[in-house]
Enzyme design. Structure first.
Site, PDB file in Angstrom:
ATOM      1  N   LYS A   9       0.920  -1.309   0.059  1.00  0.00           N
ATOM      2  CA  LYS A   9       0.047   0.006   0.152  1.00  0.00           C
ATOM      3  C   LYS A   9       0.751   1.178   0.035  1.00  0.00           C
ATOM      4  O   LYS A   9       1.997   1.176   0.486  1.00  0.00           O
ATOM      5  CB  LYS A   9      -1.105  -0.076   1.290  1.00  0.00           C
ATOM      6  CG  LYS A   9      -1.952  -1.267   1.064  1.00  0.00           C
ATOM      7  CD  LYS A   9      -2.871  -1.158   2.230  1.00  0.00           C
ATOM      8  CE  LYS A   9      -3.998  -2.230   1.862  1.00  0.00           C
ATOM      9  NZ  LYS A   9      -5.100  -2.257   2.839  1.00  0.00           N
ATOM     10  N   TYR A  49     -12.269  -3.295  -4.534  1.00  0.00           N
ATOM     11  CA  TYR A  49     -12.771  -3.252  -3.278  1.00  0.00           C
ATOM     12  C   TYR A  49     -14.617  -3.302  -3.304  1.00  0.00           C
ATOM     13  O   TYR A  49     -15.078  -2.607  -2.326  1.00  0.00           O
ATOM     14  CB  TYR A  49     -12.392  -1.950  -2.307  1.00  0.00           C
ATOM     15  CG  TYR A  49     -10.987  -2.181  -1.703  1.00  0.00           C
ATOM     16  CD1 TYR A  49     -10.692  -3.367  -1.008  1.00  0.00           C
ATOM     17  CD2 TYR A  49      -9.927  -1.201  -2.157  1.00  0.00           C
ATOM     18  CE1 TYR A  49      -9.250  -3.508  -0.540  1.00  0.00           C
ATOM     19  CE2 TYR A  49      -8.621  -1.424  -1.521  1.00  0.00           C
ATOM     20  CZ  TYR A  49      -8.297  -2.331  -0.806  1.00  0.00           C
ATOM     21  OH  TYR A  49      -7.102  -2.665  -0.325  1.00  0.00           O
ATOM     22  N   ASN A 112      -2.782  -0.838   6.616  1.00  0.00           N
ATOM     23  CA  ASN A 112      -2.284  -1.973   7.077  1.00  0.00           C
ATOM     24  C   ASN A 112      -1.190  -2.611   6.083  1.00  0.00           C
ATOM     25  O   ASN A 112      -1.244  -3.780   6.044  1.00  0.00           O
ATOM     26  CB  ASN A 112      -3.621  -2.850   7.519  1.00  0.00           C
ATOM     27  CG  ASN A 112      -4.345  -3.057   6.121  1.00  0.00           C
ATOM     28  OD1 ASN A 112      -4.220  -2.629   5.157  1.00  0.00           O
ATOM     29  ND2 ASN A 112      -5.220  -4.358   6.299  1.00  0.00           N
ATOM     30  N   HIS A 115      -1.999  -5.747   0.861  1.00  0.00           N
ATOM     31  CA  HIS A 115      -3.501  -6.477   0.933  1.00  0.00           C
ATOM     32  C   HIS A 115      -3.260  -7.888   0.043  1.00  0.00           C
ATOM     33  O   HIS A 115      -1.978  -7.789  -0.901  1.00  0.00           O
ATOM     34  CB  HIS A 115      -4.184  -5.648  -0.153  1.00  0.00           C
ATOM     35  CG  HIS A 115      -5.356  -6.475  -0.933  1.00  0.00           C
ATOM     36  ND1 HIS A 115      -6.571  -6.693  -0.327  1.00  0.00           N
ATOM     37  CD2 HIS A 115      -5.289  -7.057  -2.051  1.00  0.00           C
ATOM     38  CE1 HIS A 115      -7.220  -7.541  -0.828  1.00  0.00           C
ATOM     39  NE2 HIS A 115      -6.609  -7.818  -2.139  1.00  0.00           N
ATOM     40  N   GLU A 126      -8.970 -10.534  -8.988  1.00  0.00           N
ATOM     41  CA  GLU A 126      -8.325  -9.315  -8.696  1.00  0.00           C
ATOM     42  C   GLU A 126      -6.810  -9.319  -9.560  1.00  0.00           C
ATOM     43  O   GLU A 126      -6.423  -8.164 -10.071  1.00  0.00           O
ATOM     44  CB  GLU A 126      -7.455  -9.480  -7.355  1.00  0.00           C
ATOM     45  CG  GLU A 126      -8.521  -9.102  -6.259  1.00  0.00           C
ATOM     46  CD  GLU A 126      -8.471  -9.122  -4.760  1.00  0.00           C
ATOM     47  OE1 GLU A 126      -7.215  -9.466  -4.605  1.00  0.00           O
ATOM     48  OE2 GLU A 126      -9.391  -9.236  -4.098  1.00  0.00           O
TER      49      GLU A 126
HETATM   50  P1  CMP Z   1      -7.093  -4.947   2.772  1.00  0.00           P
HETATM   51  O1  CMP Z   1      -6.702  -6.417   2.831  1.00  0.00           O
HETATM   52  O2  CMP Z   1      -6.715  -4.338   1.708  1.00  0.00           O
HETATM   53  O3  CMP Z   1      -8.753  -5.343   2.397  1.00  0.00           O
HETATM   54  C1  CMP Z   1      -9.682  -4.354   2.815  1.00  0.00           C
HETATM   55  C2  CMP Z   1      -9.228  -3.084   3.636  1.00  0.00           C
HETATM   56  O4  CMP Z   1     -10.119  -2.344   4.253  1.00  0.00           O
HETATM   57  C3  CMP Z   1      -8.358  -3.649   4.583  1.00  0.00           C
HETATM   58  O5  CMP Z   1      -7.186  -4.215   4.224  1.00  0.00           O
HETATM   59  C4  CMP Z   1      -8.083  -2.524   5.541  1.00  0.00           C
HETATM   60  O6  CMP Z   1      -7.070  -1.677   5.088  1.00  0.00           O
HETATM   61  C5  CMP Z   1      -9.413  -1.939   5.458  1.00  0.00           C
HETATM   62  N1  CMP Z   1     -10.327  -2.094   6.826  1.00  0.00           N
HETATM   63  C6  CMP Z   1     -10.958  -3.171   6.874  1.00  0.00           C
HETATM   64  N2  CMP Z   1     -11.622  -2.873   7.894  1.00  0.00           N
HETATM   65  C7  CMP Z   1     -11.610  -1.650   8.394  1.00  0.00           C
HETATM   66  C8  CMP Z   1     -12.101  -1.047   9.416  1.00  0.00           C
HETATM   67  N3  CMP Z   1     -12.861  -1.553  10.420  1.00  0.00           N
HETATM   68  N4  CMP Z   1     -11.756   0.146   9.492  1.00  0.00           N
HETATM   69  C9  CMP Z   1     -11.095   0.844   8.485  1.00  0.00           C
HETATM   70  N5  CMP Z   1     -10.661   0.018   7.563  1.00  0.00           N
HETATM   71  C10 CMP Z   1     -10.609  -1.134   7.536  1.00  0.00           C
END
Ligand code: CMP
Length: 135
Positions: A9, A49, A112, A115, A126
């Site tokens: 990311k 997404y 985070n 992904h 994807e």
């Molecule tokens: P990712 O694996 O990219 O898939 C969906 C993304 O949404 C996840 O990682 C997080 O970055 C984000 N995400 C999931 N749950 C939450 C949440 N409760 N609050 C904010 N961001 C979230």
């Protein structure tokens, strides 16, 4: 053998973590089948997404994903989908175990770090979105 899509990311790319993170997957034994750096547009992220479109964090997620370039990769290997998810750790970096990528490099859910596709079906969808030319 299967394939998965991994994204490093924007915030992690900006922090200069690309090399360290790519190494984790390579050291595990996953092969890089395709890799590119790009700024994701609205259309691509909306498709990527789509399951989160109704969630409260959706707009923040899209904003975070467009802060800068992402590194997108197709990784392959024995159960690559599961291997990448286990290496990544829990979605919430605070809860991710030390030794995982999110556990070692992340602190906030919105940033985070990485992904990875959550199933073989998601991976196929994807990979087509991010790498339409990869067979
Ligand atoms: P990712 O694996 O990219 O898939 C969906 C993304 O949404 C996840 O990682 C997080 O970055 C984000 N995400 C999931 N749950 C939450 C949440 N409760 N609050 C904010 N961001 C979230």
């Amino acid at each position: 053998m299967n394939r998965t899509l991994v994204l490093i990311k924007p915030q992690a790319v900006d922090r200069g973590l690309t090399g360290k993170i790519v190494s984790r997957y390579e050291e595990k034994g996953l092969k890089i089948i395709a890799l590119k750096m790009c700024v994701a547009n609205d259309e691509l992220l909306a498709k990527h997404y789509e399951e989160h479109v109704e969630k409260s964090f959706y707009s923040e997620l899209l904003k975070a994903m467009q802060q800068g370039p992402v590194i997108a990769m197709v990784l392959g290997g024995s159960d690559a989908v599961t291997a990448a998810r286990v290496l990544n750790g829990a979605t919430d970096p605070v809860k991710a175990a030390p030794g995982t990528i999110r556990g070692d490099f992340g602190l906030e859910m919105e940033n985070n770090v990485v992904h990875a596709s959550d199933s073989i079906q998601s991976a196929m969808r994807e990979i087509k979105l991010w790498f339409p030319d990869v067979q």
